[in-house]
Design an enzyme around this catalytic site. Structure first.
Site, PDB file in Angstrom:
ATOM      1  CE1 TYR A 192       0.227   7.704  -6.755  1.00  0.00           C
ATOM      2  CE2 TYR A 192      -1.614   8.616  -7.989  1.00  0.00           C
ATOM      3  CZ  TYR A 192      -1.138   7.839  -6.947  1.00  0.00           C
ATOM      4  OH  TYR A 192      -2.013   7.209  -6.106  1.00  0.00           O
ATOM      5  CG  ASN A 195      -1.484   1.339   1.555  1.00  0.00           C
ATOM      6  OD1 ASN A 195      -2.420   1.816   0.918  1.00  0.00           O
ATOM      7  ND2 ASN A 195      -0.888   2.022   2.537  1.00  0.00           N
ATOM      8  CE  LYS A 238      -0.007   4.121  -6.728  1.00  0.00           C
ATOM      9  NZ  LYS A 238       0.158   3.224  -5.577  1.00  0.00           N
TER      10      LYS A 238
END
Ligand code: NAD
Length: 247
Positions: A155, A90, A159
């Site tokens: 970012y 996470n 991902k």
């Protein structure tokens, strides 16, 4: 739903990770939370134990970007609890810089935590899960892994890589009874969102068909499903928890 299971949750001190830790504990798991600093880990542990002295929760602060540090920490968890059934990758940081201002070192930093960190934890835990006959890995991706975003390209790039790791490791580790899935949250009410200008949050919320931002517990409940036996044939999936947002 997770009685007698042992789980590691990275970035478990606050936000989505903290909600996952609490949801797992409520469902009977033993949890080891990882944080970036021992003080924040200790703070989170004392808050959790004050709330529920009966919960089995401990914490460590390995450097997720350094494989030997991660391997040592996972070894400590294995020694303490005998197994690791669930890994939740996470911990993550975001970015907002335009390409014109983007410092290449900042791009390397985000990839180092968001991608190398997931690789390091998955690599360290895979042999432990294989040795005990299986397990479940859940990676926290993002809705921007499906659409990109108009600034801070590091970012979404990180991902997209998380989704790639998820789908590839699901195929690689299936024979070892290790399921690997990702959850792709939309805008979720945590410190990461509090750091955004309020007008940006409002603009984002206005575009969400479900009419509001998400809560960390709503992401955590999806992680719980994937960690549990209810998801026994679910692997290689990237599940959106985003109110049908299309950013
Ligand atoms: P947050 O900033 O509230 O928490 C981030 C967590 O990561 C913290 O526990 C922090 O200790 C940990 N962390 C940060 N840097 C670290 C480092 N160098 N080493 C170890 N741990 C570190 O963020 P959040 O909103 O709870 O985000 C959690 C995950 O969810 C992230 O992967 C994020 O990309 C993803 N996500 C969040 C949102 C959102 O809207 N909040 C949306 C999509 C995806």
């Amino acid at each position: 739903m997770l009685q007698d299971k042992t789980a590691v949750v990275t970035g478990g001190t606050r936000g989505i990770g903290r909600a996952v830790v609490e949801t797992f504990l409520k469902n009977g798991a033993k949890v080891v939370l990882f944080g970036s600093r021992q003080e924040t880990v200790d703070q989170a542990l004392s808050e959790l134990k004050e709330e529920h002295p009966d919960w089995t929760v401990t914490g460590l602060a390995p450097d997720l970007t350094d494989y030997s540090s991660v391997e040592k920490a996972m070894g400590q968890v294995k020694n303490q609890y005998g197994r690791i059934d669930i890994l939740v990758n996470n911990a993550g940081i975001s970015a907002r810089e335009s390409i014109y201002e983007y410092d290449p070192e900042a791009f390397k930093k985000i990839m180092d935590l968001n991608v190398n960190g997931v690789f390091n934890c998955s690599k360290a835990v895979a042999p432990i899960m294989k040795g005990q006959g299986g397990g479940s890995m859940i990676n926290i991706s993002s809705m921007v892994s499906l659409y990109g975003q108009p600034a801070g390209c590091g970012y979404p790039a990180s991902k997209y890589a998380v989704n790639g790791l998820t789908k590839s490791l699901a195929r690689e580790l299936g024979r070892d009874q290790i399921r690997v899935n990702a959850v792709a949250p939309g805008v979720t009410r945590t410190d990461m969102v509090a750091a955004l200008p309020e007008d940006m949050v409002q603009r984002l919320a206005a575009t969400i068909p479900y009419g509001r931002v998400g809560e960390p517990e709503e992401v955590a409940n999806t992680v719980l499903f994937l960690a549990s036996e209810l998801a026994s044939y679910v692997t290689g999936a990237v599940i959106s928890v985003d109110g049908a947002a299309m950013c």
